[in-house]
Write an enzyme that holds these catalytic residues in place. Structure first.
Site, mmCIF file in Angstrom:
data_model
loop_
_atom_site.group_PDB
_atom_site.id
_atom_site.type_symbol
_atom_site.label_atom_id
_atom_site.label_comp_id
_atom_site.label_asym_id
_atom_site.label_seq_id
_atom_site.Cartn_x
_atom_site.Cartn_y
_atom_site.Cartn_z
ATOM 1 N N HIS A 121 35.756 26.960 29.311
ATOM 2 C CA HIS A 121 36.440 27.834 28.366
ATOM 3 C C HIS A 121 37.839 27.293 28.081
ATOM 4 C CE1 HIS A 121 38.789 31.502 27.268
ATOM 5 N NE2 HIS A 121 37.717 31.716 26.532
ATOM 6 N N SER A 145 30.021 29.025 23.902
ATOM 7 C CA SER A 145 30.304 29.803 25.111
ATOM 8 C C SER A 145 29.029 30.445 25.629
ATOM 9 C CB SER A 145 31.356 30.879 24.812
ATOM 10 O OG SER A 145 30.901 31.771 23.815
ATOM 11 N N ASP A 179 41.636 31.951 13.167
ATOM 12 C CA ASP A 179 41.058 31.920 14.512
ATOM 13 C C ASP A 179 40.226 33.191 14.638
ATOM 14 O OD1 ASP A 179 40.399 31.908 17.178
ATOM 15 O OD2 ASP A 179 42.426 31.581 17.924
ATOM 16 N N MET A 180 38.923 33.048 14.504
ATOM 17 C CA MET A 180 38.075 34.237 14.455
ATOM 18 C C MET A 180 36.807 34.063 15.286
ATOM 19 S SD MET A 180 36.181 33.974 10.766
ATOM 20 C CE MET A 180 34.755 34.865 11.393
ATOM 21 N N ALA A 181 36.419 35.144 15.934
ATOM 22 C CA ALA A 181 35.162 35.167 16.664
ATOM 23 C C ALA A 181 34.071 35.704 15.747
ATOM 24 C CB ALA A 181 35.280 36.058 17.897
ATOM 25 N N LYS A 231 25.885 37.645 9.113
ATOM 26 C CA LYS A 231 26.961 36.678 8.883
ATOM 27 C C LYS A 231 27.567 36.234 10.210
ATOM 28 C CE LYS A 231 28.077 38.562 4.326
ATOM 29 N NZ LYS A 231 29.111 39.186 3.469
ATOM 30 N N GLY A 312 47.008 34.146 10.030
ATOM 31 C CA GLY A 312 47.866 33.628 11.087
ATOM 32 C C GLY A 312 49.271 34.186 11.050
#
Length: 358
Positions: A121, A145, A179-181, A231, A312
């Site tokens: 990680h 992950s 920065d996105m999950a 998505k 950001g």
């Protein structure tokens, strides 16, 4: 009852983390690099990926699940592409090296790409975007992950909730940082809520039977909800393609869970870096980016919003504030820092109940 907030000097926090990591067996250079990554996450408000996770990282290296001093190797594939074997080192150390190698190639050839396997990680994905921005580079960052989310239409977990990150430099305006999950929220927010005894909003996670839950502890034994249904599921699969299938790392539910498994995670990453002046001059590119930022800012805010922000920008603004006032931590983090300092025999982290003046 609301938790007391304690404020820490970012520089001192980094020094505290560095000492702990050196005690755990890392070199001074690697310890400082990893500490910088953790503190940067806290400064930007991504505290789910910051210092709160340090005790868990220390446990993994102490138990031999992560190598304190990995033998990282680079294999050249073409002049612009290389593969990095992380030798089960901390993801922060491995990923920083991977991005450095990609930037080096982009400086010469205009584009650089590095794939990585046998990693772990790597914390906040924006860390490596910011690394590229320091060299005025556009970047794409991929990682995978452990399984925490079902594919769309499924019940069992198979996919990770790995973040996708991208960045582009500007001139005087804020840079573009995404920065996105692929999940509604990062799982770290669930862990933080559980640690603090807080509930979570409905829609964040599911229980073991696939039903929505607001209980953070139940959610930890369930699964994460994908953003936008198919998505989010599709983005999570892309992360596995670019980070697992392509790199030779684990994929498709095989990545080790750093909280449960004793085996190496074998996380994969990919870093793609582009030098803008391959197409237009760097100055022209950054000026055009400024125009884009200004046009976004110029859009009339919708009801409930005071200003339209650039991707950001909330983290950028919070970072400025926390560099001045210090990083806020809750009671649970304060106790954790005290316990780990005592365990490793180092001075504790200085905390104040009031914002600092830095």
């Amino acid at each position: 009852m609301a938790s007391t907030r304690y404020y820490a000097n970012p520089k001192q926090t980094g020094e505290f983390a560095t000492k702990l990591l050196v005690q755990a067996g890392l070199t001074e250079e690697d310890a400082r690099s990893m500490a910088d990554c953790l503190v940067l996450a806290d400064v930007r408000g991504v505290d789910t990926h910051g210092m709160a996770r340090l005790p868990q990282y220390l446990d993994r290296v102490r138990n031999g699940r992560v190598k304190a001093r990995p033998g990282i190797t680079i294999t050249e594939k073409t002049p612009v592409v290389a593969h990095l074997d992380g030798d089960n080192g901390f993801g922060f150390i491995v990923a920083t090296r991977g991005m450095k190698e990609a930037i080096k190639r982009a400086e010469i050839y205009g584009i650089g790409m590095v794939t990585v396997n046998h990693s772990n990680h790597f914390g906040m994905a924006a860390t490596y975007v910011l690394q590229a921005l320091e060299s005025n580079m556009i970047s794409l960052v991929f990682t995978n992950s452990a399984k925490q989310m079902p594919p769309f239409g499924g019940k069992e977990t198979l996919l990770g909730i790995s973040p996708f990150a991208a960045g582009a430099p500007s001139n005087t305006e804020v840079p573009y940082i995404l920065d996105m999950a692929p999940s509604v929220v990062a799982k770290g927010k669930i862990r933080r809520a559980a640690r603090r005894g807080e509930s979570i909003p409905e829609g964040w996670a599911l229980d073991a039977d696939g039903n929505p839950t607001t209980d953070a502890n139940v959610a930890l034994n369930g699964s994460m909800a994908p953003i936008g249904g198919p998505k989010g599921s599709g983005i999570a699969i892309l992360m596995d393609v670019m980070s697992g299938v392509l790199t030779g790392a684990a994929f498709g539910g095989e990545v080790g869970d750093q909280y449960k498994d004793t085996k190496p995670q074998n996380v994969g990453h990919s870093f793609i870096v582009i030098k803008p002046d391959v197409f237009v001059s760097t100055d022209d590119f950054r000026a055009r980016m400024d125009t884009l930022v200004q046009r976004v800012h110029g859009v009339t805010p919708a009801p409930g919003f005071s200003k339209v922000l650039f991707p950001g920008e909330p983290e950028y603004r919070l970072g400025i504030q926390r560099q001045k006032e210090g990083i806020p931590y809750a009671d649970a983090e304060k106790k954790m820092f005290e316990d780990v300092a005592k365990e490793y025999g180092i001075p504790g982290l200085s905390l104040s109940e009031y914002p600092l003046t830095l």
